[in-house]
Design an enzyme around this catalytic site. Structure first.
Site, short mmCIF file in Angstrom:
data_model
loop_
_atom_site.label_atom_id
_atom_site.label_comp_id
_atom_site.label_asym_id
_atom_site.label_seq_id
_atom_site.Cartn_x
_atom_site.Cartn_y
_atom_site.Cartn_z
N HIS A 17 0.90 -1.26 0.03
CA HIS A 17 0.06 0.03 0.03
C HIS A 17 1.07 1.32 0.07
O HIS A 17 0.70 2.35 -0.80
CB HIS A 17 -0.78 0.21 1.24
CG HIS A 17 -1.98 -1.00 1.43
ND1 HIS A 17 -2.32 -1.74 2.60
CD2 HIS A 17 -2.96 -1.52 0.59
CE1 HIS A 17 -2.95 -2.73 2.32
NE2 HIS A 17 -3.60 -2.52 1.10
N ARG A 90 -2.38 -6.13 -8.15
CA ARG A 90 -1.36 -7.14 -7.90
C ARG A 90 -1.40 -8.45 -8.89
O ARG A 90 -0.07 -8.98 -9.06
CB ARG A 90 -1.40 -7.74 -6.32
CG ARG A 90 -1.16 -6.86 -5.32
CD ARG A 90 -1.78 -7.51 -4.10
NE ARG A 90 -2.87 -7.29 -4.02
CZ ARG A 90 -3.71 -7.28 -2.88
NH1 ARG A 90 -3.23 -7.70 -1.63
NH2 ARG A 90 -5.05 -7.12 -3.14
N SER A 128 -3.05 -7.38 3.24
CA SER A 128 -3.28 -7.22 4.75
C SER A 128 -3.34 -8.51 5.54
O SER A 128 -2.91 -8.84 6.67
CB SER A 128 -4.23 -6.15 4.90
OG SER A 128 -4.02 -5.12 4.46
P1 ADP Z 1 -5.74 -5.90 1.12
O1 ADP Z 1 -6.27 -6.53 -0.23
O2 ADP Z 1 -4.25 -6.03 1.19
O3 ADP Z 1 -6.74 -6.16 2.16
P2 ADP Z 1 -7.11 -3.21 0.58
O4 ADP Z 1 -8.54 -3.94 0.69
O5 ADP Z 1 -7.00 -2.31 1.87
O6 ADP Z 1 -6.00 -4.39 0.83
O7 ADP Z 1 -6.52 -2.54 -0.83
C1 ADP Z 1 -6.65 -1.13 -0.96
C2 ADP Z 1 -6.08 -1.05 -2.17
O8 ADP Z 1 -4.61 -1.30 -2.15
C3 ADP Z 1 -6.43 -1.97 -3.51
O9 ADP Z 1 -6.57 -1.22 -4.48
C4 ADP Z 1 -5.50 -3.27 -3.71
O10 ADP Z 1 -5.62 -3.59 -4.85
C5 ADP Z 1 -4.23 -2.33 -3.26
N1 ADP Z 1 -3.17 -2.98 -2.77
C6 ADP Z 1 -3.13 -3.98 -1.87
N2 ADP Z 1 -2.10 -4.69 -1.49
C7 ADP Z 1 -1.26 -4.38 -2.55
C8 ADP Z 1 0.17 -4.46 -2.84
N3 ADP Z 1 0.75 -5.26 -2.26
N4 ADP Z 1 0.55 -3.77 -4.03
C9 ADP Z 1 -0.33 -2.80 -4.68
N5 ADP Z 1 -1.52 -2.34 -4.30
C10 ADP Z 1 -1.86 -3.21 -3.34
#
Ligand code: ADP
Length: 160
Positions: A17, A90, A128
């Site tokens: 993130h 990703r 996460s």
């Molecule tokens: P997670 O999938 O880790 O629970 P979130 O739902 O908080 O994350 O995702 C928020 C945003 O961050 C989304 O657009 C998701 O695709 C992106 N995201 C999550 N992890 C990564 C990563 N490792 N690299 C790039 N973008 C990411």
């Protein structure tokens, strides 16, 4: 240059993130990290705890703000005057879901565009939920999340 919103749960924020936040803060005039209040999801951290953690790790980025929100993303965007939804990508599996969400948001409000930023390959496996899983099993999460929040994660997991 436009104002963008990067929405997500960030439970907790990971280095994947943070990398997207840093890189996109150089692309957009202003970036708002929108932290979703998700009562139906069993979150590790409360939304206010997540907001504080993110504020702390982005404090050196002067054009990045952190806001919690519930309800429609489009409503937050209208309130903040943001035109762009920023998403991290990703994998192909992210793509299918994100394509659906982007189309839906564009149907709700055609003036909003979704922009995707590819993850750095070294963060492509990072989520996460995988961080929480490793921490719960007693594994090392160094390098996966910002250093500052590692004690918070360990403390919270031990208290559950
Ligand atoms: P997670 O999938 O880790 O629970 P979130 O739902 O908080 O994350 O995702 C928020 C945003 O961050 C989304 O657009 C998701 O695709 C992106 N995201 C999550 N992890 C990564 C990563 N490792 N690299 C790039 N973008 C990411």
């Amino acid at each position: 240059m436009k104002k963008a919103i990067f929405p997500g749960s960030f439970d907790p924020i990971t280095n994947g993130h943070l990398d997207v936040i840093k890189r996109s803060s150089r692309v957009f005039e202003e970036l708002i990290v929108g932290v979703l209040v998700n009562p139906e999801k069993n979150s590790l951290f409360t939304v206010d705890e997540r907001v504080e953690q993110i504020k702390n790790v982005v404090k050196h980025l002067s054009n990045v703000k952190v806001k919690k929100f519930s309800g429609l993303l489009i409503e937050l965007m209208n309130k903040e005057g943001a035109e762009v939804i920023l998403k991290g990508l990703r994998s192909i599996s992210d793509f299918e879901y994100e394509f659906q969400m982007a189309s839906l948001n564009n149907k709700l409000d055609p003036s909003k565009e979704t922009v995707f930023m590819m993850t750095k390959a070294k963060y492509s496996y990072l989520s996460s939920s995988s961080v929480k899983q490793v921490a719960m099993l007693g594994g090392c999460i160094k390098g996966l999340v910002p250093e500052e929040i590692i004690p918070d994660i360990i403390k919270k997991i031990n208290s559950k």
